[in-house]
Scaffold this motif. Structure first.
Motif, PDB file in Angstrom:
ATOM      1  N   ARG A  35       0.902  -1.188  -0.001  1.00  0.00           N
ATOM      2  CA  ARG A  35       0.059   0.023   0.015  1.00  0.00           C
ATOM      3  C   ARG A  35       0.953   1.171  -0.028  1.00  0.00           C
ATOM      4  O   ARG A  35       0.780   2.113  -0.738  1.00  0.00           O
ATOM      5  CB  ARG A  35      -1.029  -0.054   1.243  1.00  0.00           C
ATOM      6  N   ARG A 105      -4.082   5.056  -4.076  1.00  0.00           N
ATOM      7  CA  ARG A 105      -4.021   6.617  -3.669  1.00  0.00           C
ATOM      8  C   ARG A 105      -2.592   7.118  -4.315  1.00  0.00           C
ATOM      9  O   ARG A 105      -1.645   6.097  -4.548  1.00  0.00           O
ATOM     10  CB  ARG A 105      -4.135   7.079  -2.494  1.00  0.00           C
ATOM     11  N   PHE A 110      -0.405  16.561  -5.390  1.00  0.00           N
ATOM     12  CA  PHE A 110      -0.445  16.667  -6.842  1.00  0.00           C
ATOM     13  C   PHE A 110      -1.614  16.875  -7.503  1.00  0.00           C
ATOM     14  O   PHE A 110      -1.813  16.977  -8.646  1.00  0.00           O
ATOM     15  CB  PHE A 110       0.294  15.314  -7.533  1.00  0.00           C
ATOM     16  N   ALA A 131       8.986  16.115   0.993  1.00  0.00           N
ATOM     17  CA  ALA A 131       9.189  14.559   0.824  1.00  0.00           C
ATOM     18  C   ALA A 131      10.672  14.121   1.311  1.00  0.00           C
ATOM     19  O   ALA A 131      10.727  13.126   1.786  1.00  0.00           O
ATOM     20  CB  ALA A 131       9.528  14.566  -0.864  1.00  0.00           C
ATOM     21  N   ASN A 134      10.252  13.251   4.972  1.00  0.00           N
ATOM     22  CA  ASN A 134       9.470  12.325   5.377  1.00  0.00           C
ATOM     23  C   ASN A 134      10.370  10.927   4.880  1.00  0.00           C
ATOM     24  O   ASN A 134       9.988  10.008   5.407  1.00  0.00           O
ATOM     25  CB  ASN A 134       8.241  12.211   4.447  1.00  0.00           C
ATOM     26  N   GLN A 135      11.214  11.440   3.871  1.00  0.00           N
ATOM     27  CA  GLN A 135      11.684   9.938   3.285  1.00  0.00           C
ATOM     28  C   GLN A 135      13.263   9.820   3.826  1.00  0.00           C
ATOM     29  O   GLN A 135      13.563   8.569   3.664  1.00  0.00           O
ATOM     30  CB  GLN A 135      11.863  10.313   1.766  1.00  0.00           C
ATOM     31  N   TYR A 146      12.791  -1.254  -0.019  1.00  0.00           N
ATOM     32  CA  TYR A 146      12.459  -0.001  -0.141  1.00  0.00           C
ATOM     33  C   TYR A 146      13.387   1.131   0.580  1.00  0.00           C
ATOM     34  O   TYR A 146      13.588   2.058   0.048  1.00  0.00           O
ATOM     35  CB  TYR A 146      11.116  -0.004   0.900  1.00  0.00           C
ATOM     36  N   PHE A 197       2.230  15.100   4.779  1.00  0.00           N
ATOM     37  CA  PHE A 197       2.513  14.064   5.992  1.00  0.00           C
ATOM     38  C   PHE A 197       1.604  13.398   6.446  1.00  0.00           C
ATOM     39  O   PHE A 197       1.771  12.489   7.340  1.00  0.00           O
ATOM     40  CB  PHE A 197       3.283  14.939   7.348  1.00  0.00           C
ATOM     41  N   GLY A 198       0.240  13.544   6.125  1.00  0.00           N
ATOM     42  CA  GLY A 198      -0.811  12.593   6.438  1.00  0.00           C
ATOM     43  C   GLY A 198      -1.624  13.436   7.644  1.00  0.00           C
ATOM     44  O   GLY A 198      -1.360  14.411   8.059  1.00  0.00           O
ATOM     45  N   ALA A 205      -4.501   6.123  10.705  1.00  0.00           N
ATOM     46  CA  ALA A 205      -4.911   4.567  10.961  1.00  0.00           C
ATOM     47  C   ALA A 205      -3.815   3.676  11.058  1.00  0.00           C
ATOM     48  O   ALA A 205      -3.851   2.526  11.854  1.00  0.00           O
ATOM     49  CB  ALA A 205      -5.861   4.080   9.653  1.00  0.00           C
ATOM     50  N   SER A 207      -0.278   4.653  11.336  1.00  0.00           N
ATOM     51  CA  SER A 207       1.153   4.751  12.146  1.00  0.00           C
ATOM     52  C   SER A 207       1.469   3.914  13.279  1.00  0.00           C
ATOM     53  O   SER A 207       2.529   3.553  13.112  1.00  0.00           O
ATOM     54  CB  SER A 207       0.703   6.092  12.741  1.00  0.00           C
TER      55      SER A 207
HETATM   56  N1  ACO Z   1      -2.133  11.998   0.523  1.00  0.00           N
HETATM   57  C1  ACO Z   1      -2.960  11.151  -0.138  1.00  0.00           C
HETATM   58  N2  ACO Z   1      -3.335  10.068   0.778  1.00  0.00           N
HETATM   59  C2  ACO Z   1      -2.997  10.376   2.108  1.00  0.00           C
HETATM   60  C3  ACO Z   1      -1.827  11.165   2.405  1.00  0.00           C
HETATM   61  C4  ACO Z   1      -1.472  12.169   1.394  1.00  0.00           C
HETATM   62  N3  ACO Z   1      -0.742  13.247   1.824  1.00  0.00           N
HETATM   63  N4  ACO Z   1      -1.497  11.193   3.598  1.00  0.00           N
HETATM   64  C5  ACO Z   1      -2.137  10.132   4.080  1.00  0.00           C
HETATM   65  N5  ACO Z   1      -2.796   9.461   3.246  1.00  0.00           N
HETATM   66  C6  ACO Z   1      -3.769   8.307   3.192  1.00  0.00           C
HETATM   67  C7  ACO Z   1      -3.206   7.029   3.815  1.00  0.00           C
HETATM   68  O1  ACO Z   1      -2.788   6.404   2.415  1.00  0.00           O
HETATM   69  C8  ACO Z   1      -4.280   6.470   4.156  1.00  0.00           C
HETATM   70  O2  ACO Z   1      -5.240   5.802   3.328  1.00  0.00           O
HETATM   71  P1  ACO Z   1      -5.354   4.554   3.051  1.00  0.00           P
HETATM   72  O3  ACO Z   1      -5.543   3.532   4.309  1.00  0.00           O
HETATM   73  O4  ACO Z   1      -6.637   4.372   1.983  1.00  0.00           O
HETATM   74  O5  ACO Z   1      -4.207   3.765   2.552  1.00  0.00           O
HETATM   75  C9  ACO Z   1      -5.011   7.273   5.162  1.00  0.00           C
HETATM   76  O6  ACO Z   1      -4.575   8.611   4.715  1.00  0.00           O
HETATM   77  C10 ACO Z   1      -4.656   7.218   6.594  1.00  0.00           C
HETATM   78  O7  ACO Z   1      -3.195   7.881   6.887  1.00  0.00           O
HETATM   79  P2  ACO Z   1      -2.058   7.220   7.650  1.00  0.00           P
HETATM   80  O8  ACO Z   1      -2.696   6.142   8.258  1.00  0.00           O
HETATM   81  O9  ACO Z   1      -1.462   8.182   8.474  1.00  0.00           O
HETATM   82  O10 ACO Z   1      -1.273   6.672   6.475  1.00  0.00           O
HETATM   83  P3  ACO Z   1       0.361   6.144   6.484  1.00  0.00           P
HETATM   84  O11 ACO Z   1       0.811   5.335   7.819  1.00  0.00           O
HETATM   85  O12 ACO Z   1       0.625   5.489   5.319  1.00  0.00           O
HETATM   86  O13 ACO Z   1       1.214   7.491   6.435  1.00  0.00           O
HETATM   87  C11 ACO Z   1       2.478   8.665   4.936  1.00  0.00           C
HETATM   88  C12 ACO Z   1       1.078   8.295   5.237  1.00  0.00           C
HETATM   89  C13 ACO Z   1       2.970   9.720   5.663  1.00  0.00           C
HETATM   90  C14 ACO Z   1       2.225   9.625   3.444  1.00  0.00           C
HETATM   91  C15 ACO Z   1       3.180   7.388   4.512  1.00  0.00           C
HETATM   92  O14 ACO Z   1       2.406   6.570   3.625  1.00  0.00           O
HETATM   93  C16 ACO Z   1       4.550   7.718   3.804  1.00  0.00           C
HETATM   94  O15 ACO Z   1       5.499   8.046   4.472  1.00  0.00           O
HETATM   95  N6  ACO Z   1       4.537   7.368   2.479  1.00  0.00           N
HETATM   96  C17 ACO Z   1       5.853   7.303   1.765  1.00  0.00           C
HETATM   97  C18 ACO Z   1       6.055   8.623   1.256  1.00  0.00           C
HETATM   98  C19 ACO Z   1       5.116   9.047   0.168  1.00  0.00           C
HETATM   99  O16 ACO Z   1       4.336   8.234  -0.362  1.00  0.00           O
HETATM  100  N7  ACO Z   1       5.469  10.227  -0.226  1.00  0.00           N
HETATM  101  C20 ACO Z   1       4.500  10.736  -1.574  1.00  0.00           C
HETATM  102  C21 ACO Z   1       4.752  11.888  -1.881  1.00  0.00           C
HETATM  103  S1  ACO Z   1       6.520  12.564  -2.042  1.00  0.00           S
HETATM  104  C22 ACO Z   1       6.800  12.723  -3.706  1.00  0.00           C
HETATM  105  O17 ACO Z   1       6.285  11.921  -4.399  1.00  0.00           O
HETATM  106  C23 ACO Z   1       7.569  13.854  -4.216  1.00  0.00           C
END
Ligand code: ACO
Length: 311
Positions: A35, A105, A110, A131, A134-135, A146, A197-198, A205, A207
């Motif tokens: 996911r 998602r 974006f 980004a 977070n990364q 990963y 950052f979510g 849900a 974390s």
């Molecule tokens: N945009 C879209 N959806 C989001 C976002 C966001 N900014 N933040 C959280 N969500 C979604 C989660 O996917 C989750 O939905 P799902 O259960 O349907 O998958 C829901 O909101 C609840 O969020 P969390 O429980 O906090 O989800 P998670 O623990 O995955 O944390 C986070 C979210 C911090 C974005 C994490 O997934 C992460 O670190 N991802 C990797 C980084 C990333 O994806 N970066 C992309 C943008 S940066 C770039 O591309 C330049």
């Protein structure tokens, strides 16, 4: 699963080791990684669209070359990440299908439009800055493929962040009009960047479990605060301001307090109602359809090579 396998997995995770593709892992660990990595990969390739919008209108050859390189890097990040997701037993076709049908998602950020050239600076500085924040911790994610993909991605993101900062600095110190354009871009991108950052920790849900598995190393709110603390002095150096009247140094916490985020806006974007959701997904689906001949040609060539070498 046999108790020894579970114990072995737990031991690797708690010793800060790496779980590798062939190792046993709990189904839910695999699912959450798919996911998150898929969402991350989709964000990289959808994220090419807002900037591609400005390639043909870059103000100089130097700026155009930089922007092309950055957008190309994002395609590359998407590829490493799809590759990392594939090690978990899903195919790229399946992931793209889920993106195109709205079952997976991509980042909320974006779905905002890029209205002026200054948006290229604000995206580099704020979006890529968020980004990286977070990364960088994801380079220590418990899942090996990963974590390793993140090392290179973060190095390239640093270049992206610096080019955005430099672009904004140039505009901010240019004519009055250019300065106003830079400020307007920052005003529009600041709050959506904080949403990257979510949701707040008490509404996140995944974390707690992701942190226990050491996929995530810090909570959404911790990383958001870290990002605000990094940005405030940089904003000053840029000669710009942040659009938050509640931004205040908190002596006691040693951190910046900031205003309330509009979580309703975030939820709307997640539900598909952001300013550009429809446009982004439609463009992605069209690009995929128009690229079908490339995939078919590559598959035909690979099949021909197999018969030639007699394997
Ligand atoms: N945009 C879209 N959806 C989001 C976002 C966001 N900014 N933040 C959280 N969500 C979604 C989660 O996917 C989750 O939905 P799902 O259960 O349907 O998958 C829901 O909101 C609840 O969020 P969390 O429980 O906090 O989800 P998670 O623990 O995955 O944390 C986070 C979210 C911090 C974005 C994490 O997934 C992460 O670190 N991802 C990797 C980084 C990333 O994806 N970066 C992309 C943008 S940066 C770039 O591309 C330049």
């Amino acid at each position: 699963a046999p108790a020894e396998l579970v114990a072995e997995f737990d031991a690797v995770v708690s010793a800060d080791g790496r779980v590798e593709p062939r190792d046993w892992m709990p189904d839910a660990y695999r699912t959450t990684l798919i996911r998150q990595i898929a969402q991350h990969a989709h964000s990289e390739i959808i994220g090419m669209q807002p900037e591609a919008n400005w390639i043909t209108r870059a103000p100089s050859l130097r700026r155009k070359a930089i922007l092309i390189a950055k957008v190309q890097d994002e395609a590359g990040h998407g590829l490493y990440l799809y590759g990392a997701a594939e090690t978990l037993g899903v195919s790229r076709e399946e992931l793209l299908d889920k993106l195109h049908s709205g079952r997976q998602r991509y980042s909320s950020i974006f779905n905002y439009p890029t209205l002026t050239w200054a948006d290229m600076g604000a995206i580099g500085w704020l979006v890529d800055g968020a980004a990286i924040t977070n990364q960088v911790p994801l380079c220590r994610c418990s899942y090996g493929p990963y974590a390793r993909a993140m090392v290179r991605v973060c190095k390239e993101e640093s270049f992206h962040q610096r080019q955005g900062y430099e672009l904004l600095h140039t505009l901010s110190h240019g004519t009055e009009e250019q300065h106003a354009m830079a400020q307007d871009a920052v005003n529009r991108w600041w709050w959506p960047s904080l949403m990257m950052f979510g949701p707040p920790d008490d509404e996140s849900a995944h974390s707690a479990q992701s942190m226990a598995w050491r996929i995530k190393r810090h909570s959404n709110d911790e990383l958001r605060q870290r990002f605000v603390d990094i940005c405030v002095p940089q904003t000053e150096a840029l000669g710009l301001t942040l659009p938050d009247p509640d931004l205040r140094w908190n002596e006691e916490r040693g951190r910046w307090d900031f205003g309330a985020i509009d979580w309703e806006e975030f939820q709307q974007v997640l539900r598909g109602n952001g300013p550009c959701n429809e446009q982004r997904l439609n463009q992605r689906r069209t690009a995929h359809e128009e690229g079908a001949w490339v995939r078919e040609a590559a598959a035909a060539y690979a099949a021909k090579q197999l018969t030639r070498t007699g394997q």
